[in-house]
Write an enzyme that holds these catalytic residues in place. Sequence first.
Site, PDB file in Angstrom:
ATOM      1  N   CYS A   1       3.001  -2.011 -27.826  1.00  0.00           N
ATOM      2  CA  CYS A   1       3.065  -1.273 -26.536  1.00  0.00           C
ATOM      3  C   CYS A   1       3.668  -2.119 -25.375  1.00  0.00           C
ATOM      4  O   CYS A   1       3.542  -2.067 -24.444  1.00  0.00           O
ATOM      5  CB  CYS A   1       1.343  -1.676 -26.177  1.00  0.00           C
ATOM      6  SG  CYS A   1       0.804  -3.391 -25.983  1.00  0.00           S
TER       7      CYS A   1
ATOM      8  N   HIS B   1       0.732  -1.348  -0.016  1.00  0.00           N
ATOM      9  CA  HIS B   1      -0.045   0.103   0.014  1.00  0.00           C
ATOM     10  C   HIS B   1       0.828   1.256   0.107  1.00  0.00           C
ATOM     11  O   HIS B   1       0.511   2.408  -0.507  1.00  0.00           O
ATOM     12  CB  HIS B   1      -0.980   0.041   1.061  1.00  0.00           C
ATOM     13  CG  HIS B   1      -1.839  -1.260   0.938  1.00  0.00           C
ATOM     14  ND1 HIS B   1      -2.604  -1.607   2.075  1.00  0.00           N
ATOM     15  CD2 HIS B   1      -2.281  -1.902  -0.260  1.00  0.00           C
ATOM     16  CE1 HIS B   1      -3.503  -2.659   1.638  1.00  0.00           C
ATOM     17  NE2 HIS B   1      -3.162  -2.951   0.539  1.00  0.00           N
TER      18      HIS B   1
END
Length: 762
Positions: A688, A375
């Site tokens: 990509c 996180h």
Amino acid sequence: MNQPGGPAGGDLTAARLLLRRIRTVMARNLPAQRRLEEIVRTIAGAMVAEVCSVYVLRAGEVLELFATEGLKAEAVHHTRLRVGEGLVGDIASHVRPLALADAQHHPQFAYRPETGEELYQSFMGVPVLRGGRMIGVLVVQNRTRRHYTEEEVETLETVAMVVAELVAGGELVGREELSPISGIGVLPERLDAQALAPGLALGTAILHQPDITLTQLVAEDPLREIDRLDDAMTAMKLALDELLTENDGGGGGEHREVLDTYRMLAEDRGWANRIIEAIETGLTAEAAVQKVQNDMRARMREIQDPYLRERLADLDDLNNRLLRHLLGMQELPQARDLPEFAIIVARNMGPAELLDYDRRRLKGVVLEEGTASSHVAIVARALDIPLLGHCQNLMDKVQAGDSLVLDGDNEQVFLRPSEDILQVFATSMNARAARQETYAADRNLPAVTKDGVTVDLMINAGLLMDVPQLAATGAAGIGLYRTEVTFMVAPTFPDVARQRDVYGRVLDGAEGKQVIFRTLDIGSDKILPYWQRDVEENPAMGWRALRISLDRPAMLRQQLRAMILAAAGRALHVMFPMVAEVDEFDDAKGILDLELQRAEAKGQVLPASVRVGAMFEVPALYWQMEEALDRVDFLSIGSNDLAQFVFAADRGNAQLQGRYDTLSPAFLRLIGDIIKAGQRRGKPVSLCGEMAGDPLDAMALLALGLRTLSMAPPAIGPIRAMIRSLDMGQLQAHLAALGAQRGVDLRSSLRAFARDHGVALP
Ligand code: PEP
Ligand code: MG
């Protein structure tokens, strides 16, 4: 406490009585060694144990017997065990309690004749912890075989907190000996790490030391302590709300989600109840919080599951926050006056802790632990703070005030770097900052070569927080939206509503620019923490991407359903990853068609248009090119996977990095053929993979005819600058001339061309 019926460790009043007696001992005006002797005697008596001993950690990772009731007195200060040796050493090395009815037959038992411990069969020991570090071991032993209860272990752990204060007081062993930094160097050192949020940083090490020293451990009145806890909890939650609202950025997204989960943890009753239970044993509110924190840290050491580890790291952060409120220290002491260039050094951190620091002065973070999906990393990326993690032995090597260089590009940390290194990085950071300013200023200039060839520059994205990069870089759209990233950061499998919300917000944020959603590309190195999978020998060539989606069609249907709902009335571009056979594309497209029919039957607003593409990542598609082009609306070359399969070289294996060049004739010939086939059939082909964002690679790709490149957002500025300074005709002529020559190193040749023709390269 010596009640009939045996040891009374499980009884709350008994635990409280023991603490009270120990407090009386602590208050006596005696030398520390004498107090320690009194304490072991008191514990032995209260816990009805024949032996109670304290071992203290000395320099060199040795545990020395410092005081004992029951073992031979001559063993004190003589018996020494290495960390890891014997039962005591085992407790120290694993930092967890041990309770054995028959200790002598345990494989770790190490007999020390000078102690006379052969008389004692059962054994219970707990680590003595301070600030999360093991500084000793507290043991009781009984002559008869007996099973210690969990409550007794708890009581001993509580008492160990008081012993910790005595040991850390500096009288028994010098404080420097207990310092976590033993044998620390003053010499420059380089440590490997992982870049979890990109960038370079240079500054002074600030040790993130949330651990607080408590002086008041024992309390008389549990009800009063519970009131104090309630007040502190309320104050903490209010302050937390304020902090999180301030840093919400208004935008929402995963960054917000992480912080909301964190806020929910603060409401967790289980956590509060455990603290209350510890208060009821006679601890002050702050000591009870620390006790619960010690228990959690012990659990964290054992847990491998990344999701659970993240939750425990968040709780560790909350425990620290609550402690500070209990002690009236609302802020992290070191967060208040950071030096101008501060680098936070920590074992791990919760997401909100990062927000405590002054953002203007905080230049970077380095963690001993931490992973890309942790996180704190997600929040660091959102705030654009360089963060390196997984830096082994960091905490043992760095001291507050050390100078540090975080080199995210090369995934390394320089500790106490030499002047030369500092100079090199300072220069490169200044140059980088100046370049960034130019790129930002040029973001609305078209990506057109000097001779008028227009190129579409798109970004690769995977989190909602990436979407604003469209405006920041002036990119034409999102050429690759990696939907799996949402799945990787979520606590559980996102349902249709959640997915629809994310895809809808991506489309909203793109404001009409094209977005290509790639369906779930999990497997290989992309692991969902909540999804247990079998270990595969060759995960990159294993059960991944479209293979999983086709084997679990319900998952694919849900994902496509969410995309259709999100697109309502807008253009929808869907792309399938890892297509190896055209049949796979047909099957996946069949599922999309079913979902579109379903949406129509339900009367939903359909997407304004639907375009379906495939990623060209598996070489087998080369020999099905015509069939593939007949079916798809567009192709996108995934050069990362394609190169790994063409060269049979694992893209994640550091030993193979740079071994095969994407600018080698074989690879470029393959790409050139795909482009030509697309042109023949009138089907758009883009690329990509990482190549698109590398200026030299991109030069070659443009020369081969590609006109759409999708890349990481920071690459857009440099690639646009390269394009705007390039004459495509000259480049193609140069490459055509080279084509006839043998053994040319194309990379060097392109670099020389750029230098000679004024092509801007970073
Ligand atoms: C690729 O393989 O080139 C690609 C763009 O997909 P990913 O890197 O997500 O596998
Ligand atoms: Mg790929």
